[in-house]
Design a protein around this motif. Structure first.
Motif, mmCIF file in Angstrom:
data_model
loop_
_atom_site.group_PDB
_atom_site.id
_atom_site.type_symbol
_atom_site.label_atom_id
_atom_site.label_comp_id
_atom_site.label_asym_id
_atom_site.label_seq_id
_atom_site.Cartn_x
_atom_site.Cartn_y
_atom_site.Cartn_z
ATOM 1 N N TYR A 143 0.861 -1.190 0.000
ATOM 2 C CA TYR A 143 0.000 0.000 0.000
ATOM 3 C C TYR A 143 0.896 1.239 0.000
ATOM 4 C CZ TYR A 143 -3.622 -3.351 1.196
ATOM 5 O OH TYR A 143 -4.475 -4.415 1.176
ATOM 6 N N ASP A 150 -13.087 0.278 4.232
ATOM 7 C CA ASP A 150 -13.432 -1.069 3.762
ATOM 8 C C ASP A 150 -12.194 -1.949 3.729
ATOM 9 O OD1 ASP A 150 -16.124 -0.639 3.439
ATOM 10 O OD2 ASP A 150 -15.867 0.229 1.455
ATOM 11 N N GLU A 151 -11.119 -1.351 3.204
ATOM 12 C CA GLU A 151 -9.894 -2.132 3.072
ATOM 13 C C GLU A 151 -9.323 -2.465 4.457
ATOM 14 O OE1 GLU A 151 -8.966 -3.570 0.608
ATOM 15 O OE2 GLU A 151 -6.894 -4.170 0.947
ATOM 16 N N ASN A 195 -11.387 -5.067 5.968
ATOM 17 C CA ASN A 195 -11.133 -6.329 5.295
ATOM 18 C C ASN A 195 -9.838 -6.951 5.803
ATOM 19 O OD1 ASN A 195 -11.487 -8.406 3.448
ATOM 20 N ND2 ASN A 195 -10.273 -7.364 1.899
ATOM 21 N N TYR A 200 -8.536 -10.693 8.860
ATOM 22 C CA TYR A 200 -7.518 -11.741 8.904
ATOM 23 C C TYR A 200 -6.999 -11.977 10.314
ATOM 24 C CZ TYR A 200 -7.356 -11.824 3.840
ATOM 25 O OH TYR A 200 -7.689 -11.964 2.530
ATOM 26 N N PRO A 208 -7.711 -16.419 10.847
ATOM 27 C CA PRO A 208 -6.588 -17.134 10.224
ATOM 28 C C PRO A 208 -5.246 -16.765 10.857
ATOM 29 C CG PRO A 208 -7.974 -16.069 8.563
ATOM 30 C CD PRO A 208 -8.477 -15.616 9.881
ATOM 31 N N MET A 226 -14.662 -11.655 -2.270
ATOM 32 C CA MET A 226 -13.998 -10.700 -1.387
ATOM 33 C C MET A 226 -12.853 -11.471 -0.769
ATOM 34 S SD MET A 226 -14.670 -7.682 0.178
ATOM 35 C CE MET A 226 -13.888 -6.804 1.506
ATOM 36 N N ARG A 227 -11.721 -10.824 -0.565
ATOM 37 C CA ARG A 227 -10.617 -11.547 0.068
ATOM 38 C C ARG A 227 -11.055 -12.177 1.386
ATOM 39 N NH1 ARG A 227 -6.876 -6.692 0.153
ATOM 40 N NH2 ARG A 227 -8.884 -5.797 -0.384
ATOM 41 N N GLU A 273 -14.927 -5.760 -3.696
ATOM 42 C CA GLU A 273 -13.719 -5.037 -3.283
ATOM 43 C C GLU A 273 -13.731 -3.623 -3.861
ATOM 44 O OE1 GLU A 273 -11.125 -6.342 -1.548
ATOM 45 O OE2 GLU A 273 -11.133 -8.517 -1.875
ATOM 46 N N LYS A 274 -13.120 -2.704 -3.121
ATOM 47 C CA LYS A 274 -12.975 -1.346 -3.626
ATOM 48 C C LYS A 274 -11.502 -0.971 -3.776
ATOM 49 C CE LYS A 274 -17.190 0.153 -1.314
ATOM 50 N NZ LYS A 274 -17.687 0.788 -0.083
ATOM 51 N N THR A 275 -10.640 -1.903 -3.471
ATOM 52 C CA THR A 275 -9.205 -1.620 -3.463
ATOM 53 C C THR A 275 -8.609 -1.947 -4.811
ATOM 54 O OG1 THR A 275 -9.165 -2.175 -1.149
ATOM 55 C CG2 THR A 275 -7.054 -2.187 -2.286
ATOM 56 N N LEU A 292 -4.393 -15.853 1.792
ATOM 57 C CA LEU A 292 -5.322 -16.990 1.889
ATOM 58 C C LEU A 292 -6.055 -17.222 0.572
ATOM 59 C CD1 LEU A 292 -6.486 -16.175 5.480
ATOM 60 C CD2 LEU A 292 -5.049 -18.086 4.753
#
Lengths: 242, 657
Positions: A79, A97-98, A101, A105, A177, B571-572, B596-598, B645
Motif C-alpha cells: 500500500y 473497507d480495506e 477487510n 484476517y 486465520p 472478497m478476500r 472489493e474497492k481496493t 489466503l
C-alpha cells in the motif's frame, strides 16, 4: 452580564469617584461626600470580546463535528500511499473497507462496528454541550456547571477511543486465520501490527474541541479575576477611608 | 584501435555526465563513473547505445510518457505498450477468447464475442489490423479504440475507461475488411472490403464474367454513437464500389473534412487460377501501371442515404455505385501500380500514397482534386462509369524515397516518415508548402535501416491534426537475426526510433511473440483517463450498475423452476456462498460481484468441469450461465492470487444425480 462598550454595571464606589456626584466638585462637603460609599452605574471594567469567549468556544465545538478527531495511517509495502482511517464523532472515513477487510484476517471487528452508541448520540451531545457553553456567557450563576461538559469533552473522547481500541485489540476472533495475542493499538504515535506500521494522531476535530475547552477554562479564570474581585475590593477601599 | 580509444573516451565522458546527473550526494562520486565505465566496457556498448539505453530507461515505479495501442495480428488482440520503455502493459482480448480477462466466458463478454462463421461455428480468432483511437476535432481524445478483424470482416469498439471490448459488429456483406479509420469527430468508423465477393453475397462460380459483373467492393461507414459508446448499425451505411480491392483509407480533416480517400489495387480484376495454368493473383493484379485512388464525398453520401437513397442489403443501407457516380460522391485518381498506404497530412491538404512497387510516394493535393472535379478534368471513366481525374491535375509531387514505400506518418515539423518494405528502412522526407518551402520542400532527408521488412510505422499522434513528433515505432515483419532463436515462428520486431532531432536514431528493439501486428497508434498517457476500479456492482458491458449486483449480506441461492440463480460475492478471501447444490439438468446462473474497492484486489472465478473462467476486477459484476449436465462434485476457486489466503478462496458445486 453586559454587551458592548456602553454596557454598565451597578457597583459600590467611593462617592468621590462617582461621576456627577457633589463630591467631585471639590470643597469640604465634597471631601466628606467622597468618603461615603454610593451605589452607581459604572462602565464595566474588563475588555469586551466580540462575540464573548464562551460563544466562540461553542462555535469551535460545533465545528469540530465536521473534522476527524483521530486518524490512523497504516503503511505496508503493498500500500504505497498507506491506508487511512479518519474517525469523526459520527462516522469513519477513508480506506475503511480495506482496513476492515484486512482486520478480518486477525479477527478484528470491522471499523464501523466501533462505538455505535457514541456515534448515534454524538450530534445532540455536542450541540447540547455547545449550547451550555454559549448559555454560560449570560447565565452567570451556573456558568461553571454549564461549561464543565464541554471542558471535559476532549478527554472523554480520548478515553472512549482508547476504550474501543482496547476492546478491538482484546476481542480478536479466536478463529481468525492469523492469531495474535490481545494487544492495545497505539492511540498516539507509531505502532506495529503484522506487516503494517501504524501512525496514529489526533485530528483537527479533536484540536477544535480542545481549543473550545481551553477557551472555556481561560474565560472562567479571567472572569474570576475581574468581576468577582471588583465587588469585594470596593468596600475595602471605602472602609480604608474611615 | 584509435577509433576504439576514441569511443571509450566518449563513453567515459558520458559516464561522468551520468554520474554527475545521478549522484549529487558526492563523496564517492569518483567510484561510480568507474563502475559504470566498467559495466559499459564489459557489455561492449557504444556511446550511442548507452545514450539510447538512458533515453528508454524508465526506472522502477516511474511511468512511460506514451501508450501505444497495437494490433496483435492473428491473436485477435490489442497490445498496450509503454513508450519509451517498450514494456508490454496490457493485452486486450478483442476477437478471440482471452482467458486471463475471462473474455468470452461470461454472459456479458459472450454477447460481445458471439459471432458465428458461415458454418455456424463460433468464430474463435481474429486478424486485428488497424487500431484507431477516437478523435475530437482531429485529435486523439483517449476515449475509445476501434480495431478491425480482417479475417472475418468485423469491427470492435474498446472502451478506454476499462480497456475492455464492448462491441463487435460484423459486416453483413463482406468476409474480409481492411483498415479502421475514424472521422475527425468519430462520427464514423470506416472499413473497406479488402477482397471483393458477390454483392449481395451469394454462391456463384468464380469466373471472370461473374467477377466483373457481380463482385463488388464496399466502403462501410459504421456510425458511432459516442454517448452510448456503441456503433449503431441501423444508422450505418455502405457505398458500393467496383470490385477493385479497396485497401487503406483515411478521412480528410480540416480543409478536406467531409471526404474520404481509399487506395485500391487489382484494378486488373485478376482472380487467379493457378491450377488451370493462369497466372496467380500476384501477377495478374500487378499488370496495370496505375490503380485508382478512391475519392469519396462521404457527407454527400450520408445525406443521400438519409434521404432514403440506396437499397437495404442484409439490413445495411447501401448507396449503389450508380447513385454514387450520378451524385458526384465517387471519383478516381490514378495512382502508381499496386499502391499501399494512404495517409492524409496534418492540415488535411495532402494525401500521401506509398508506391509499394514504385519508388515514389505520390502526393495528391486536395485543393487540386477539388479544382479538377470542378473543371471536370477527367481522363476517362472506368468500366463502371466512375470518372477518373487526370493524374497531372491532382498530383502535387512525387518524391523518390526508396524501394517499397508503404505507410506514412507525420511529425510536428513538416516531415513525413514512410516505411520502405523492400529497402528495410524508414525514409524521412519533407512535405511541400506550407510545411516546407523552396529547396526544403519534397526532399528526402534521411533513410534509417530497420531490421527487417518494415510494414507499418507509427509516430506519436502521427496521423492527427497535431502530430507530437518525438518517437516513431517501426513495425517490422521479419526479425531474422535480431533475437535468440525460439523456434521457426520468429517474433516480430518493433523498433523505437527517436525522431526529435534532425536525424532519426534507433533506440530499442522489442520482440512481439503473440501475433503479427499491423498498425499501432501512440497517444500521450495523460490523455487516457482509465478507471482503477469499477464502482461496486458495475456491469462491464453497460458500464452501469447492474440490477442484479450482489450486496454484502444479500448473497443467496434462488431456485426458479429448473434454473438456480446463485447471487455471490467475491472478497478476500472467500466466495459467499461457497457451497452450492443443484440437480442434474438444472440451468445454473452465477451472478458474481467482486465487492472489493481496493485497486488491484482482483479475483478470478474458475469452475472445473464446465469450462468456466471469469476475471472479476474490483467492483465488477459478471454473470455466467451453464447447464449442469454432468453429476459430480466440482471445486471452484479464485484464479487470481489475491491474498495470503488465496488458495483457500474456493467452494464446491455439487451436481446431484
Amino acid at each position: 452580564m453586559t454587551l458592548g462598550t456602553r454596557a454598565r454595571k451597578r457597583e459600590w464606589v467611593a462617592g468621590g469617584d462617582a461621576p456627577g456626584h457633589p463630591a467631585s466638585k471639590g470643597g469640604p462637603e465634597a471631601a466628606a461626600a467622597a468618603r461615603k460609599l454610593v451605589r452607581v452605574n459604572v462602565p464595566v471594567a474588563r475588555p469586551m470580546v466580540h462575540p464573548p469567549v464562551p460563544v466562540f468556544a461553542a462555535v469551535l465545538l460545533v465545528a469540530s463535528l465536521l473534522f476527524p478527531y483521530w486518524t490512523i495511517t497504516l503503511y505496508a509495502p503493498q500500500y504505497p500511499g498507506g491506508l487511512r482511517a479518519s474517525v469523526y464523532l459520527t462516522h469513519v472515513k477513508g480506506d475503511t473497507d480495506e482496513i476492515s477487510n484486512l482486520n478480518h484476517y486477525i479477527g478484528m471487528k470491522a471499523l464501523d462496528e466501533a462505538a455505535p452508541l457514541e456515534r448515534s448520540v454524538a450530534v445532540p451531545t455536542v450541540l447540547l454541550f455547545a449550547l451550555g457553553l454559549a448559555l454560560s456567557a449570560w447565565v452567570r450563576r451556573f456558568r461553571v456547571l454549564l461549561r464543565l461538559p464541554a471542558i471535559a469533552f476532549p478527554a472523554a473522547v480520548v478515553a472512549d477511543i482508547a476504550y474501543w481500541l482496547w476492546r478491538f485489540g482484546h476481542s480478536l476472533d479466536p478463529a481468525a486465520p492469523i492469531r495474535l495475542e490481545p494487544f492495545m493499538p497505539v492511540i498516539l504515535g507509531r505502532g506495529e501490527i503484522a506487516q503494517f506500521a501504524t501512525v496514529a494522531m489526533f485530528g483537527p476535530g479533536f484540536f477544535l474541541a480542545l481549543a473550545a475547552a481551553g477557551l472555556a477554562i481561560y474565560d472562567l479564570v479571567r472572569d474570576r479575576r475581574s468581576s468577582p474581585r471588583a465587588v469585594t475590593a470596593v468596600p475595602r477601599i471605602g472602609g480604608g477611608g474611615r | 584501435m584509435r577509433a576504439n580509444r576514441m569511443s571509450l573516451s566518449a563513453i567515459a565522458v558520458l559516464a561522468v555526465a551520468l554520474a554527475l546527473a545521478g549522484c549529487q550526494t558526492g563523496g564517492g562520486g569518483a567510484a561510480l563513473p568507474q563502475d559504470l565505465q566498467g559495466l559499459i566496457q564489459a557489455r561492449e556498448l557504444t556511446p550511442e547505445q548507452v545514450r539510447a539505453a538512458i533515453q528508454t530507461y524508465v526506472p522502477p515505479g516511474k511511468y512511460d510518457d506514451y501508450l501505444m495501442f497495437t494490433s496483435g495480428g492473428q491473436g485477435g488482440q490489442v497490445l498496450v505498450i509503454g513508450i519509451p520503455s517498450m514494456r508490454l502493459l496490457r493485452v486486450i482480448g478483442v476477437f478471440a477468447p482471452e482467458p486471463w480477462q475471462g473474455y468470452g466466458f461470461s454472459q456479458e463478454t459472450q454477447e460481445v464475442l458471439g459471432h458465428h462463421g458461415a458454418d455456424r461455428t463460433p468464430i474463435s480468432w481474429g486478424d486485428t489490423h488497424h487500431p484507431a483511437l477516437s478523435e475530437t476535432n482531429g485529435e486523439y481524445d483517449g476515449q475509445f479504440l476501434f480495431i478491425n478483424d480482417k479475417g472475418n470482416a468485423r469491427m470492435a469498439v474498446i472502451d478506454l475507461r476499462d480497456f475492455a471490448t464492448k462491441q463487435i459488429v460484423k459486416n453483413p456483406n463482406a468476409w474480409s475488411n481492411h483498415g479502421a479509420v475514424v472521422s475527425p469527430n468519430t462520427d464514423y468508423v470506416l472499413e473497406s472490403t479488402q477482397y471483393a465477393i458477390p454483392f449481395p453475397p451469394r454462391p456463384m462460380p468464380v469466373t471472370q464474367e461473374n467477377y466483373n459483373q457481380y463482385f463488388r467492393g464496399l466502403a462501410t461507414f459504421w456510425r458511432f454513437d459516442r454517448d452510448k459508446g456503441r456503433i449503431d448499425p441501423a444508422r450505418s451505411f455502405q457505398i458500393e464500389l467496383p470490385p477493385y480491392w479497396q485497401d487503406l483509407a483515411d478521412f480528410g480533416k480540416l480543409v478536406s473534412d467531409g471526404w474520404v480517400f481509399i487506395n485500391s489495387f487489382n484494378t486488373e480484376r485478376a482472380i487467379g487460377g493457378t491450377l488451370e495454368g493462369k497466372p496467380p493473383v500476384e501477377i495478374g493484379a500487378s499488370a496495370n501501371d496505375m490503380d485508382y485512388l478512391h475519392i469519396i464525398d462521404y457527407r454527400k453520401a450520408a445525406e443521400l442515404v438519409a434521404q432514403g437513397k440506396g437499397t437495404v442489403v442484409n439490413g445495411m443501407r447501401v448507396l449503389t455505385l450508380k447513385e454514387a457516380v450520378d451524385n458526384g460522391v465517387l471519383y478516381f485518381a490514378p495512382q502508381p501500380k499496386s499502391p499501399h498506404g494512404n495517409d492524409v497530412a496534418p492540415r488535411g491538404d495532402y494525401i500521401v500514397v506509398g508506391g509499394k512497387l514504385d519508388p515514389n510516394v505520390t502526393v495528391y493535393s486536395f485543393e487540386k482534386i477539388q479544382q479538377a472535379i470542378r473543371d471536370q478534368a477527367f481522363s476517362g471513366r472506368d468500366p463502371y462509369g466512375v470518372p477518373i481525374l487526370k493524374f497531372d491535375a491532382v498530383v502535387a509531387a512525387q518524391v523518390k524515397i526508396g524501394l517499397g514505400p508503404l505507410h506514412t506518418m507525420f511529425d510536428d515539423k513538416g516531415n513525413a516518415y514512410t516505411s520502405l518494405f523492400l529497402d528495410s528502412a524508414v525514409a524521412k522526407w519533407t512535405l511541400g508548402p506550407p510545411y516546407k518551402t523552396g529547396d526544403d520542400a519534397w526532399k528526402l532527408v534521411q533513410k534509417l535501416p530497420v531490421q527487417y521488412n518494415i510494414g507499418h510505422l507509427t509516430a506519436v499522434e502521427g496521423d492527427t491534426v497535431k502530430p507530437g513528433g518525438k518517437y516513431l515505432v517501426a513495425m517490422n515483419k521479419w526479425s531474422v537475426d535480431q533475437y535468440s532463436n525460439v523456434g521457426p515462428l520468429f517474433p516480430q520486431n518493433f523498433q523505437l526510433i527517436d525522431i526529435s532531432g534532425d536525424e532519426m536514431k534507433l533506440l530499442y528493439n522489442m520482440p512481439i511473440g503473440v501475433g503479427e501486428p499491423h498498425l499501432a497508434q501512440i497517444i500521450p498517457i495523460s490523455k487516457v483517463k482509465s478507471w482503477e476500479t469499477y464502482p461496486v456492482g458495475t456491469n462491464p458491458l453497460t458500464m452501469q450498475p447492474d440490477p442484479r449486483a450482489v450486496q454484502p449480506g444479500k448473497q443467496r441461492i434462488v431456485r426458479e423452476g429448473n434454473t438456480v440463480h446463485v447471487y455471490m460475492t467475491a472478497m478476500r478471501s472467500h466466495f459467499t456462498p461457497d457451497r452450492i447444490r443443484v440437480r442434474r439438468g438444472d440451468t445454473v446462473v452465477f451472478h458474481i460481484t467482486n465487492i472489493e474497492k481496493t485497486k488491484d484486489a482482483i479475483h478470478g472465478f474458475a469452475l472445473a468441469g464446465y469450462n468456466i473462467n471469469l476475471s472479476l476486477e474490483p467492483g465488477k459484476h459478471e454473470t455466467v450461465r451453464f447447464r449442469a449436465t454432468t453429476p459430480g462434485v466440482f471445486p471452484f476457486y479464485c484464479t487470481e492470487f489475491c491474498s495470503a489466503l488465496h488458495l483457500e478462496m474456493m467452494g464446491y458445486l455439487e451436481v446431484a444425480p
